[in-house]
Design a protein around this motif. Structure first.
Motif, mmCIF file in Angstrom:
data_model
loop_
_atom_site.group_PDB
_atom_site.id
_atom_site.type_symbol
_atom_site.label_atom_id
_atom_site.label_comp_id
_atom_site.label_asym_id
_atom_site.label_seq_id
_atom_site.Cartn_x
_atom_site.Cartn_y
_atom_site.Cartn_z
ATOM 1 N N VAL A 212 -0.441 8.329 3.274
ATOM 2 C CA VAL A 212 -1.243 7.126 3.065
ATOM 3 C C VAL A 212 -1.736 6.616 4.410
ATOM 4 O O VAL A 212 -0.942 6.407 5.335
ATOM 5 C CB VAL A 212 -0.426 6.031 2.352
ATOM 6 N N ILE A 213 -3.051 6.420 4.515
ATOM 7 C CA ILE A 213 -3.648 5.818 5.706
ATOM 8 C C ILE A 213 -3.979 4.374 5.345
ATOM 9 O O ILE A 213 -4.889 4.104 4.563
ATOM 10 C CB ILE A 213 -4.913 6.571 6.141
ATOM 11 N N ARG A 214 -3.220 3.446 5.877
ATOM 12 C CA ARG A 214 -3.364 2.044 5.474
ATOM 13 C C ARG A 214 -4.488 1.374 6.271
ATOM 14 O O ARG A 214 -4.641 1.596 7.475
ATOM 15 C CB ARG A 214 -2.064 1.296 5.689
ATOM 16 N N GLY A 215 -5.254 0.571 5.551
ATOM 17 C CA GLY A 215 -6.314 -0.202 6.194
ATOM 18 C C GLY A 215 -7.290 0.679 6.939
ATOM 19 O O GLY A 215 -7.510 0.501 8.141
ATOM 20 N N THR B 299 -7.947 12.508 10.702
ATOM 21 C CA THR B 299 -7.438 13.826 11.066
ATOM 22 C C THR B 299 -6.234 14.165 10.199
ATOM 23 O O THR B 299 -5.686 13.313 9.491
ATOM 24 C CB THR B 299 -7.055 13.872 12.554
ATOM 25 N N TYR B 300 -5.808 15.433 10.281
ATOM 26 C CA TYR B 300 -4.750 15.930 9.413
ATOM 27 C C TYR B 300 -3.607 16.491 10.255
ATOM 28 O O TYR B 300 -3.849 17.200 11.236
ATOM 29 C CB TYR B 300 -5.297 17.009 8.472
ATOM 30 N N GLY C 282 -10.962 -0.789 5.253
ATOM 31 C CA GLY C 282 -9.933 -1.723 4.834
ATOM 32 C C GLY C 282 -9.094 -1.239 3.669
ATOM 33 O O GLY C 282 -8.044 -1.828 3.379
ATOM 34 N N HIS C 283 -9.529 -0.163 3.000
ATOM 35 C CA HIS C 283 -8.766 0.362 1.870
ATOM 36 C C HIS C 283 -7.614 1.229 2.361
ATOM 37 O O HIS C 283 -7.588 1.696 3.506
ATOM 38 C CB HIS C 283 -9.677 1.209 0.968
ATOM 39 N N ASP C 284 -6.673 1.470 1.474
ATOM 40 C CA ASP C 284 -5.582 2.398 1.742
ATOM 41 C C ASP C 284 -5.978 3.754 1.162
ATOM 42 O O ASP C 284 -6.209 3.876 -0.051
ATOM 43 C CB ASP C 284 -4.290 1.902 1.108
#
Length: 409
Positions: free
Chosen positions: A96-99, A106-107, A127-129
């Motif tokens: 999960v990439i928050r905000g 990147t991975y 701004g989304h997760d």
């Protein structure tokens, strides 16, 4: 985070971590036994949420009932459990990439980079997760996002006691290989109409899909030792290459078509110089266009076969699914209800044709009207697949609103 965000995030991460890839080459039902691992998990969670009639059918679908608390049509809510065989789906590690900050993602396990330039929809999610995989597998939001949306809605409906008609839940296997709707499913589901939650961008309510056929082209040559092959060998690989080369590629393959254009697409080829089999899909929004593509393929196969009478070339075409529009346009009630639910949530619905198909395509053809509703999934069937948690929450709210509107109908 909203009331649904954390639950949806948790569900999607858990579900995507379970390998459920289907296998077109398997004759089993479901095609892979691993799909039943998720089926059993979902059945247990449905029982814990208070759903009734929970069962896993002989064909691998999870069915359940949410009892009604008000009058209204019996509605089905469906999503599929399997992930596509188009890319590695073993060992999925969701993160999960928050905000999200609007930049490149990147991975950890590869040099891949996901950018708004590659995926313009991503630019609207600042701004989304964002949930992605780790770079070596697909994520599986197609369609475990739909599973998470429906499971969250079921839990909320039962816990809140909100007005609702009777609901039937179905999580199907093998959608990705065109075998998600067993002939027994319509009767087992027993609904007035249904919805698949298997769509993309927020607001999508789809009621038009491709019509689809699948072709198997088999080429049998003449095999002999290469040292004494002169005048004797007929190389099946060479003839297969001629078939592919003769088919129109500049204007009629997926990579050069869009909108309402149909295509032919070879997606698998296996064999040797002695014998080879090609798997080809044919797609068009109109049945006459689909028939024309099938006839074109047969003519090409016949023409190549005529160049080498010692070889055998066969072309078998079987129906896969049909454009749901042919049935839904006769009664747009389920589509209108979904449009109204979106607008009630402040979302403007968008109904563009799907360049693909859903379980709803087959269900609609079999007498169960079944349009498709968004979940937020993007860049599916590959390692850049991603989804916004907030988009899933929007789909959950639309699902709940849809059920509520039906209860007042």
């Amino acid at each position: 985070m909203t009331q649904f965000d954390r639950e949806l995030e948790d569900r999607l991460v858990r579900y995507c971590s379970v390998d459920t890839q289907s296998d077109e080459g398997s004759a089993n039902q479901p095609s892979t036994a691993i799909q039943l691992n998720l089926a059993r998990m979902l059945a247990d969670e449905l029982r814990a949420a208070g759903a009734g009639d929970v069962t896993i059918t002989d064909y691998g679908a999870v069915l359940a009932t949410v009892p009604g608390t008000a009058e209204g049509p019996v509605i089905g809510l469906l999503a599929h459990m399997d992930t596509a065989p188009a890319y590695n789906a073993t060992g999925v590690k969701p993160r999960v990439i928050r905000g999200y900050n609007g930049g490149a993602i990147t991975y950890p396990d590869s040099a891949l980079v996901l950018t708004p330039e590659h995926s313009p929809y991503l630019a609207t999610k600042v701004g989304h997760d964002i949930i992605t995989a780790s770079g070596t597998t697909l994520l599986g939001a197609d369609d475990k996002a739909g599973v998470a949306v429906i499971m969250t809605a079921v839990r909320e409906l039962i816990a809140s006691g909100a007005p609702r008609p009777k609901l039937r839940i179905a999580f199907t296997p093998d959608e990705e290989i065109g075998r998600g709707v067993d002939p027994r499913l319509p009767a087992d589901l027993d609904v007035d109409f249904a919805y698949t939650f298997d769509g993309g961008a927020v607001g999508e309510v789809e009621y038009e899909t491709f019509s689809a056929d699948g072709a198997k082209v088999r080429v049998s040559g003449v095999s002999t030792h290469t040292g004494t092959a002169q005048g004797k060998m007929v190389n099946a690989l060479h003839l297969a290459a001629k078939i592919i080369d003769t088919l129109p590629q500049a204007t009629q393959t997926p990579e050069v078509t869009g909108g309402r254009d149909g295509f032919w697409h070879i997606h698998a080829m296996k064999g040797t110089a002695a014998e080879i089999e090609m798997s080809i899909i044919l797609r068009d929004f109109e049945l006459d266009g689909l028939a024309a593509r099938g006839e074109m393929l047969k003519q090409v196969c016949a023409a190549v076969a005529a160049t080498e009478p010692r070889a055998t070339v066969t072309c078998e075409i079987r129906p896969q699914y049909r454009n749901m529009r042919y049935w839904l346009e006769k009664d747009m009630t389920p589509v209108t209800l979904a449009h109204d639910a979106c607008r009630a949530e402040g979302i403007e619905p968008v109904s563009n044709p799907i360049r693909g198909g859903t379980d709803g395509s087959r269900l609609t053809e079999m007498g169960v009207p079944c349009p498709n509703v968004f979940t937020g999934m993007q860049d599916i069937h590959g390692p850049l697949e991603w989804i916004s948690v907030q988009d899933m929450a929007a789909a959950t709210r639309v699902c709940l609103r849809l059920v509520g509107l039906a209860a007042r109908a």
